[in-house]
Design a protein around this motif. Structure first.
Motif, PDB file in Angstrom:
ATOM      1  N   VAL A 224       0.756  -1.178  -0.039  1.00 20.29           N
ATOM      2  CA  VAL A 224       0.064  -0.160  -0.151  1.00 20.29           C
ATOM      3  C   VAL A 224       1.046   1.220  -0.038  1.00 20.29           C
ATOM      4  O   VAL A 224       1.882   1.455   0.720  1.00 20.29           O
ATOM      5  CB  VAL A 224      -0.941  -0.076   1.466  1.00 20.29           C
ATOM      6  CG1 VAL A 224      -1.691   0.981   1.184  1.00 20.29           C
ATOM      7  CG2 VAL A 224      -1.858  -1.118   1.156  1.00 20.29           C
ATOM      8  N   THR A 225       0.636   2.145  -1.035  1.00 21.26           N
ATOM      9  CA  THR A 225       1.419   3.205  -1.067  1.00 21.26           C
ATOM     10  C   THR A 225       0.691   4.347  -1.781  1.00 21.26           C
ATOM     11  O   THR A 225      -0.371   4.285  -2.040  1.00 21.26           O
ATOM     12  CB  THR A 225       2.850   2.980  -1.824  1.00 21.26           C
ATOM     13  OG1 THR A 225       3.793   4.184  -1.800  1.00 21.26           O
ATOM     14  CG2 THR A 225       2.544   2.378  -3.158  1.00 21.26           C
ATOM     15  N   VAL A 274       2.905  -4.585   3.413  1.00 20.70           N
ATOM     16  CA  VAL A 274       3.754  -3.515   3.432  1.00 20.70           C
ATOM     17  C   VAL A 274       3.343  -2.312   3.016  1.00 20.70           C
ATOM     18  O   VAL A 274       2.780  -2.157   2.060  1.00 20.70           O
ATOM     19  CB  VAL A 274       5.062  -4.047   2.219  1.00 20.70           C
ATOM     20  CG1 VAL A 274       6.168  -2.944   2.438  1.00 20.70           C
ATOM     21  CG2 VAL A 274       5.640  -5.361   2.697  1.00 20.70           C
ATOM     22  N   VAL A 275       3.515  -1.350   3.819  1.00 18.71           N
ATOM     23  CA  VAL A 275       3.217   0.018   3.814  1.00 18.71           C
ATOM     24  C   VAL A 275       4.397   0.824   3.310  1.00 18.71           C
ATOM     25  O   VAL A 275       5.333   0.915   4.181  1.00 18.71           O
ATOM     26  CB  VAL A 275       2.545   0.551   4.997  1.00 18.71           C
ATOM     27  CG1 VAL A 275       1.862   1.965   4.457  1.00 18.71           C
ATOM     28  CG2 VAL A 275       1.383  -0.248   5.221  1.00 18.71           C
ATOM     29  N   VAL A 276       4.579   1.569   2.246  1.00 16.11           N
ATOM     30  CA  VAL A 276       5.413   2.379   1.703  1.00 16.11           C
ATOM     31  C   VAL A 276       5.089   3.795   1.485  1.00 16.11           C
ATOM     32  O   VAL A 276       3.967   4.232   0.938  1.00 16.11           O
ATOM     33  CB  VAL A 276       6.038   1.853   0.326  1.00 16.11           C
ATOM     34  CG1 VAL A 276       7.080   2.573  -0.098  1.00 16.11           C
ATOM     35  CG2 VAL A 276       6.347   0.352   0.442  1.00 16.11           C
ATOM     36  N   ASP A 277       6.126   4.578   2.409  1.00 14.00           N
ATOM     37  CA  ASP A 277       5.524   6.148   2.442  1.00 14.00           C
ATOM     38  C   ASP A 277       6.677   6.956   2.331  1.00 14.00           C
ATOM     39  O   ASP A 277       7.600   6.652   3.231  1.00 14.00           O
ATOM     40  CB  ASP A 277       4.872   6.379   3.901  1.00 14.00           C
ATOM     41  CG  ASP A 277       4.326   7.621   3.765  1.00 14.00           C
ATOM     42  OD1 ASP A 277       4.180   8.319   2.928  1.00 14.00           O
ATOM     43  OD2 ASP A 277       3.592   8.035   5.118  1.00 14.00           O
ATOM     44  N   GLU A 278       6.578   8.055   1.702  1.00 12.90           N
ATOM     45  CA  GLU A 278       7.721   9.031   1.754  1.00 12.90           C
ATOM     46  C   GLU A 278       7.625   9.950   2.923  1.00 12.90           C
ATOM     47  O   GLU A 278       8.772  10.782   3.225  1.00 12.90           O
ATOM     48  CB  GLU A 278       7.694   9.680   0.397  1.00 12.90           C
ATOM     49  CG  GLU A 278       9.130  10.631   0.152  1.00 12.90           C
ATOM     50  CD  GLU A 278       9.337  11.115  -1.288  1.00 12.90           C
ATOM     51  OE1 GLU A 278       9.955  11.989  -1.295  1.00 12.90           O
ATOM     52  OE2 GLU A 278       8.610  10.733  -1.911  1.00 12.90           O
ATOM     53  N   ASP A 279       6.558   9.934   3.780  1.00  8.83           N
ATOM     54  CA  ASP A 279       6.524  10.734   4.901  1.00  8.83           C
ATOM     55  C   ASP A 279       7.023  10.127   5.894  1.00  8.83           C
ATOM     56  O   ASP A 279       7.823   8.953   6.014  1.00  8.83           O
ATOM     57  CB  ASP A 279       5.042  10.886   5.071  1.00  8.83           C
ATOM     58  CG  ASP A 279       4.638  12.121   5.906  1.00  8.83           C
ATOM     59  OD1 ASP A 279       5.676  12.912   6.398  1.00  8.83           O
ATOM     60  OD2 ASP A 279       3.577  12.406   5.946  1.00  8.83           O
ATOM     61  N   VAL A 304       3.599  -7.528   8.959  1.00  4.97           N
ATOM     62  CA  VAL A 304       3.367  -6.426   8.330  1.00  4.97           C
ATOM     63  C   VAL A 304       4.955  -5.806   8.522  1.00  4.97           C
ATOM     64  O   VAL A 304       5.817  -6.107   9.296  1.00  4.97           O
ATOM     65  CB  VAL A 304       2.590  -5.288   8.952  1.00  4.97           C
ATOM     66  CG1 VAL A 304       1.122  -6.048   8.935  1.00  4.97           C
ATOM     67  CG2 VAL A 304       2.909  -5.179  10.506  1.00  4.97           C
ATOM     68  N   ARG A 305       5.213  -4.995   7.433  1.00  2.00           N
ATOM     69  CA  ARG A 305       6.284  -3.928   7.604  1.00  2.00           C
ATOM     70  C   ARG A 305       5.923  -2.728   7.080  1.00  2.00           C
ATOM     71  O   ARG A 305       5.026  -2.349   6.431  1.00  2.00           O
ATOM     72  CB  ARG A 305       7.456  -4.404   6.415  1.00  2.00           C
ATOM     73  CG  ARG A 305       7.858  -5.897   6.802  1.00  2.00           C
ATOM     74  CD  ARG A 305       8.983  -5.989   7.830  1.00  2.00           C
ATOM     75  NE  ARG A 305       9.372  -7.222   8.343  1.00  2.00           N
ATOM     76  CZ  ARG A 305       9.155  -8.151   9.039  1.00  2.00           C
ATOM     77  NH1 ARG A 305       7.636  -8.051   9.208  1.00  2.00           N
ATOM     78  NH2 ARG A 305       9.764  -9.395   9.015  1.00  2.00           N
ATOM     79  N   ARG A 306       6.907  -1.555   7.553  1.00  2.71           N
ATOM     80  CA  ARG A 306       6.867  -0.281   7.118  1.00  2.71           C
ATOM     81  C   ARG A 306       8.091   0.160   6.399  1.00  2.71           C
ATOM     82  O   ARG A 306       9.320  -0.136   6.807  1.00  2.71           O
ATOM     83  CB  ARG A 306       6.702   0.813   8.324  1.00  2.71           C
ATOM     84  CG  ARG A 306       5.312   0.742   8.674  1.00  2.71           C
ATOM     85  CD  ARG A 306       5.211   1.809   9.710  1.00  2.71           C
ATOM     86  NE  ARG A 306       5.534   1.608  11.124  1.00  2.71           N
ATOM     87  CZ  ARG A 306       5.256   2.473  12.094  1.00  2.71           C
ATOM     88  NH1 ARG A 306       4.844   3.759  11.788  1.00  2.71           N
ATOM     89  NH2 ARG A 306       5.795   1.981  13.325  1.00  2.71           N
TER      90      ARG A 306
END
Length: 340
Positions: A224-225, A274-279, A304-306
């Motif tokens: 999710v991104t 997996v959650v990918v975020d540039e914040d 889960v992973r961040r």
């Protein structure tokens, strides 16, 4: 969405798609106008308003002094008076000097007036790093705006979505924060990755708020991104496909409203998230998505992973910035850890 994209062979950059939507709305209504720093003669430093001055003139495409509090406040007043302003905050990092106008006026005046006034305006601003412009011009801050009630928050990752979301934002009767990633705009001095330049229909259309888009279907893990990292996640997914790992990539597209149904459905299918975020990592979008997933699909989750920016100012030095900004390899490694 796929059918609409297949209906045309015309491809646009994200900046051209945004401008096309703004121009169409300005042609349709004299109440729509644009104001901000360098939006007229310069056309926006990331081409977000390129060509609008020549078409609509200075009465409707207005450069403003470097006083964010003043022109954001003016936009709020114009919106309450019945117009539909598009105010560009040049960099999202500048929100601090005008946060009272954003959070206490733009976001709350409908509530504070008991519904007597609406604030149908778009606050458009550039987000993101990857071009070594240091800690005060490189943040995304998605989570900051999503956390504050009263504003809708949209984040396009492709030209198709950029046009449809812009049409929807201008037509909305509530304030909308439209966050575009400067790396995706397709301007000559900042090459975009493969992906954001897409087929875009010439006709007007909207992308509904609160509907995430599954950019790639998969069975083994959900990624999710949003924004730039949609494309980095897709690159990671293609790499992992050669290893027999089938990743599904979910592009949120809007944070407020948030499409938890699509996330839930995907997580229940794959069992891994997996959650990918540039914040920044803490107190942001990544934690919220994981919390939502555990609330609605805890029994289905195996892990889960961040993958995020660290909780530190963004470095100016290009090698250091590349180190802290998650890339496709970081995303692939996180997925491999879950699969292992």
């Amino acid at each position: 969405m796929a059918q609409a994209q297949e209906a045309t062979e015309r491809e646009l950059t994200m900046s051209r798609a945004m401008v096309e939507a703004i121009a169409a709305e300005m042609e349709a209504s004299d109440d729509v106008f644009v104001m901000g720093e360098d939006v007229a003669d310069y056309g926006g430093i990331f081409d977000s308003t390129d060509g609008l001055l020549e078409e609509f003139g200075r009465d409707r495409v207005m450069d403003v002094p470097i006083s964010e509090t003043s022109f954001i406040g003016a936009a709020v007043g114009a919106a309450q008076a019945g117009m539909r302003p598009i105010a560009e905050l040049m960099f999202v990092d500048f929100f601090g000097v005008c946060m009272d106008q954003i959070y206490n006026q733009m976001a709350k005046n409908t509530y504070m007036s008991g519904g007597a006034v609406n604030v149908p305006m778009v606050l458009m601003t550039a987000v993101g790093g990857t071009y070594n412009d240091a800690a005060q011009h490189s943040q995304t801050l998605y989570g900051t705006f999503a956390h504050l009630p009263g504003m809708k928050v949209v984040v396009p990752s492709t030209a198709y979505d950029a046009k449809g979301l812009m049409h929807a934002a201008i037509r909305d009767d509530d304030p909308v924060v439209y966050l575009f990633h400067k790396r995706l705009m397709g301007i000559g001095w900042m090459p975009a990755p493969e992906g954001p330049k897409t087929p875009v229909p010439e006709d007007d259309y909207t992308v509904e708020f609160g509907e995430a888009d599954v950019k790639r279907e998969g069975e083994d893990v959900t990624v999710v991104t949003l924004g730039l990292h949609v494309h980095r996640a897709l690159a990671a997914a293609e790499e992992l496909a050669d290893e027999g790992i089938d990743a599904e990539v979910v592009d949120l597209r809007t944070l407020v409203p948030l499409d938890t149904d699509t996330v839930e459905s995907s997580v229940k299918k794959t069992g891994r998230l997996v959650v990918v975020d540039e914040d920044y990592r803490s107190f942001g979008v990544s934690g919220e998505i994981i919390a939502q997933a555990t609330e609605c699909a805890l029994d289905d989750l195996e892990g889960v992973r961040r993958v995020t920016m660290p909780d530190a100012p963004i470095p100016y030095a290009r090698p250091l910035e590349r180190e802290v900004n998650p890339d496709a390899d970081d995303i692939a490694d996180a997925i491999r850890e879950l699969q292992g």
